[in-house]
Write a protein that holds these residues in place. Structure first.
Motif, PDB file in Angstrom:
ATOM      1  N   GLN A 170       0.562  -1.117  -0.005  1.00 31.52           N
ATOM      2  CA  GLN A 170       0.122   0.083  -0.138  1.00 31.52           C
ATOM      3  C   GLN A 170       0.622   1.486  -0.080  1.00 31.52           C
ATOM      4  OE1 GLN A 170      -3.531  -0.034  -0.358  1.00 31.52           O
ATOM      5  NE2 GLN A 170      -3.207  -2.291  -0.441  1.00 31.52           N
TER       6      GLN A 170
ATOM      7  N   GLY B 175       3.422   2.574  -2.307  1.00 31.38           N
ATOM      8  CA  GLY B 175       3.736   3.223  -3.301  1.00 31.38           C
ATOM      9  C   GLY B 175       4.601   4.150  -3.447  1.00 31.38           C
TER      10      GLY B 175
ATOM     11  N   ASP C  94       4.003   7.659  -3.643  1.00 32.45           N
ATOM     12  CA  ASP C  94       3.264   8.794  -3.583  1.00 32.45           C
ATOM     13  C   ASP C  94       3.024   9.463  -2.028  1.00 32.45           C
ATOM     14  OD1 ASP C  94       1.755  10.995  -3.831  1.00 32.45           O
ATOM     15  OD2 ASP C  94      -0.164  10.054  -3.911  1.00 32.45           O
TER      16      ASP C  94
ATOM     17  N   GLU D  99       1.486  11.349  -0.370  1.00 33.38           N
ATOM     18  CA  GLU D  99       0.160  11.371   0.254  1.00 33.38           C
ATOM     19  C   GLU D  99      -0.650  10.081   0.211  1.00 33.38           C
ATOM     20  OE1 GLU D  99      -3.309  12.836   1.606  1.00 33.38           O
ATOM     21  OE2 GLU D  99      -1.606  14.041   1.133  1.00 33.38           O
ATOM     22  N   ARG D 100      -0.158   9.166  -0.424  1.00 37.87           N
ATOM     23  CA  ARG D 100      -0.698   7.592  -0.162  1.00 37.87           C
ATOM     24  C   ARG D 100      -0.256   7.314   1.243  1.00 37.87           C
ATOM     25  NH1 ARG D 100      -0.389   3.134  -4.758  1.00 37.87           N
ATOM     26  NH2 ARG D 100      -1.282   1.427  -3.576  1.00 37.87           N
ATOM     27  N   VAL D 101       0.996   7.332   1.387  1.00 37.42           N
ATOM     28  CA  VAL D 101       1.948   7.142   2.554  1.00 37.42           C
ATOM     29  C   VAL D 101       1.123   7.859   3.811  1.00 37.42           C
ATOM     30  CG1 VAL D 101       3.900   7.171   3.987  1.00 37.42           C
ATOM     31  CG2 VAL D 101       3.883   6.404   1.578  1.00 37.42           C
ATOM     32  N   ARG D 102       1.005   9.051   3.783  1.00 38.80           N
ATOM     33  CA  ARG D 102       0.057   9.919   4.852  1.00 38.80           C
ATOM     34  C   ARG D 102      -1.289   9.280   5.166  1.00 38.80           C
ATOM     35  NH1 ARG D 102       3.143  14.180   2.471  1.00 38.80           N
ATOM     36  NH2 ARG D 102       1.758  14.692   0.925  1.00 38.80           N
ATOM     37  N   GLU D 103      -1.836   8.944   4.023  1.00 37.98           N
ATOM     38  CA  GLU D 103      -3.012   8.281   4.378  1.00 37.98           C
ATOM     39  C   GLU D 103      -3.069   6.990   4.925  1.00 37.98           C
ATOM     40  OE1 GLU D 103      -7.228   7.747   4.208  1.00 37.98           O
ATOM     41  OE2 GLU D 103      -6.207   9.510   3.883  1.00 37.98           O
ATOM     42  N   GLY D 104      -2.233   6.175   4.585  1.00 39.80           N
ATOM     43  CA  GLY D 104      -2.024   4.835   4.912  1.00 39.80           C
ATOM     44  C   GLY D 104      -1.256   4.909   6.214  1.00 39.80           C
TER      45      GLY D 104
ATOM     46  N   SER E  95      -2.405   7.214   8.363  1.00 46.04           N
ATOM     47  CA  SER E  95      -3.139   8.216   9.120  1.00 46.04           C
ATOM     48  C   SER E  95      -3.775   7.520  10.733  1.00 46.04           C
ATOM     49  CB  SER E  95      -4.231   8.693   8.274  1.00 46.04           C
ATOM     50  OG  SER E  95      -5.152   7.514   7.862  1.00 46.04           O
TER      51      SER E  95
ATOM     52  N   THR F 164       6.875  10.042   6.793  1.00 48.36           N
ATOM     53  CA  THR F 164       6.686   9.993   5.292  1.00 48.36           C
ATOM     54  C   THR F 164       7.710   9.843   4.543  1.00 48.36           C
ATOM     55  OG1 THR F 164       4.671  11.289   5.744  1.00 48.36           O
ATOM     56  CG2 THR F 164       5.260  10.956   3.152  1.00 48.36           C
TER      57      THR F 164
END
Length: 165
Positions: free
Chosen positions: A120, A122, A124, A126-131, A133, A146
């Motif tokens: 999960q 990737g 990006d 933002e993708r790491v921050r979301e993952g 969170s 991040t």
């Protein structure tokens, strides 16, 4: 009434007798197995300080009953390094100053490992921050966290490519 469970914790098979079915996995790890890396932050599954990997997936150990983990393979922060060789996520946390007070760091590292293992992360931010969170840092070291996860993901991907070549 006693409950017998069998767990593999950091590669070691453990047979455990529980006298209370309400014992959480976090309390079992900390109080019975002396693995204090996972922290009891909020005790409500809201901060991520207690994150461990169960069968390769991230969970908040404060919300999981120990009896429900019978037969599980559990990885805690104490089991991710190999001797003096840090896991790439641990090394990246150091390289990117991804911690300040350190209270959340074990949960952050375990969540980062899980995010990468689950495929999960990737590349990006933002993708790491979301993952990530679900893991809170009161000191606000999110930028370093991040960057560390992104670097570790790339390091692990490169080492996987070298092995398959």
């Amino acid at each position: 009434m006693n409950f017998s469970i069998s767990l593999t914790v950091n590669g070691v098979r453990r047979e455990i007798e529980l006298d209370d079915p309400r014992v959480t996995l976090l309390d079992l790890l900390r109080e019975r197995l002396d693995l204090t890396g996972a922290k009891k932050g909020c005790d409500r599954g809201q901060c991520g300080a207690c994150t461990v990997l169960v069968n390769g997936r991230r969970i908040n150990s404060c919300l999981a009953l120990a009896v429900s983990q019978d037969g599980a393979d559990i990885l805690t922060i104490e089991g991710v390094a190999h001797g003096d060789q840090l896991h790439p996520v641990q090394a990246a946390f150091i390289a990117h100053d991804a911690f300040q007070c350190g209270f959340c760091t074990p949960g952050q590292v375990m969540s980062g490992i899980g995010l990468i293992t689950e495929g999960q992360a990737g590349d990006d931010p933002e993708r790491v921050r979301e993952g990530m969170s679900g893991n809170l840092c009161r000191c606000g070291a999110y930028a370093g966290i991040t960057e560390a996860v992104l670097e570790a993901q790339q390091t692990l991907a490169n080492s996987e490519q070298r092995r398959s070549a």
